[in-house]
Design an enzyme around this catalytic site. Sequence first.
Site, mmCIF file in Angstrom:
data_model
loop_
_atom_site.group_PDB
_atom_site.id
_atom_site.type_symbol
_atom_site.label_atom_id
_atom_site.label_comp_id
_atom_site.label_asym_id
_atom_site.label_seq_id
_atom_site.Cartn_x
_atom_site.Cartn_y
_atom_site.Cartn_z
ATOM 1 C CG HIS A 243 -10.632 15.255 11.344
ATOM 2 N ND1 HIS A 243 -10.323 14.499 12.455
ATOM 3 C CD2 HIS A 243 -10.874 14.362 10.352
ATOM 4 C CE1 HIS A 243 -10.371 13.219 12.149
ATOM 5 N NE2 HIS A 243 -10.699 13.093 10.875
HETATM 6 O O1 RIB Z 1 -6.306 13.672 10.035
HETATM 7 C C1 RIB Z 1 -7.336 14.536 9.625
HETATM 8 C C2 RIB Z 1 -6.802 15.646 8.800
HETATM 9 O O2 RIB Z 1 -6.174 15.123 7.629
HETATM 10 C C3 RIB Z 1 -7.895 16.602 8.280
HETATM 11 O O3 RIB Z 1 -7.358 17.882 8.132
HETATM 12 C C4 RIB Z 1 -8.231 16.016 6.940
HETATM 13 O O4 RIB Z 1 -8.747 16.991 6.035
HETATM 14 C C5 RIB Z 1 -6.875 15.561 6.464
HETATM 15 O O5 RIB Z 1 -6.203 16.696 5.924
#
Ligand code: RIB
Length: 313
Positions: A243
């Site tokens: 992500h």
């Molecule tokens: O949903 C994904 C996000 O939530 C990313 O930033 C991961 O690190 C968590 O913080």
Amino acid sequence: MPDRRAIIIDTDPGQDDALAILLALASDEFDVLGITAVAGNVPLTLTEKNVRKICELADRPQTKVFAGSSRPLMRDLVTAEYVHGKTGLDGPDLPEPVMPLQTQHGVDFIIETLRERASGEVTLCTLGPLTNIALALIRAPDIAPKIREIVMMGGGFFEGGNVTPTAEFNIYVDPHAAATVFRSGVPIVMIPLDCTHKALTTRDRIAAMRMHGTKVTEAAAELIDFFERFDEDKYGTDGGPLHDPCVIAWLLKPEIFSGRDCNVEIETGSELTMGMTVVDWWGVTDRPKNAHVIRDIDADGFFKLLTERIARL
Ligand code: RIB
Ligand code: CA
């Protein structure tokens, strides 16, 4: 070399946060003014320590690291040790950090920096819950017009949620903060699950990272090996979604992403859909288009960029 882009990274490491921070620190295009930690994946006492571990892994101990908010604006903190492990950075055995934590509160640093810098100079890159950013905007509304833009990982629309059927983790943890940020008028680039779920850490991509054989690429591969197992089991895919580095990659190569301007509202009333990002992708309302929402990514181009850059460290 054109002027470097001044950025503040707000983050809750988290293995994917770690890869994003490594990418930023490896890229000369950026002047990383500071990194502010927020409670999210794990409590603040761990996220701030993890930021410093990552900066030392990158051999950037001079980076200014700040602790911000230890809990959401209104709701109790929800963490994700089930994904990230009890340290929040499980995988490689990274040494306890030696570099200092700044004594200034992270929210004060964000306000002070934006007040000191020229209007439109500073970009906020957010990788976790938006608590610090919301608090800065609430305490110092004068900074809103000075922020160049907020590039944030969070939300989801056609892809739904990852912590509830309708909510993505960063927004779900602090939906009131997200609502404050999306109503602030600050230009926002939103990188949701619809994009990041196409950036999968496949075996081939991680093998290509490991081929470089450096301390950082090996540690990065070990971070991913640990982080991806939960999502591989959940989604039945080869690799899991990476992500947070998408935020930094967007600043480096926006051409490998695509999206459109949309209205985005945040659910803060219903427990059933708490933290849902309601994205008007088809423009069926006349609500203001307050965010540029990214839906697609050239995943091969993304991993090529990520790998090539962190191999420099
Ligand atoms: O949903 C994904 C996000 O939530 C990313 O930033 C991961 O690190 C968590 O913080
Ligand atoms: Ca994160």
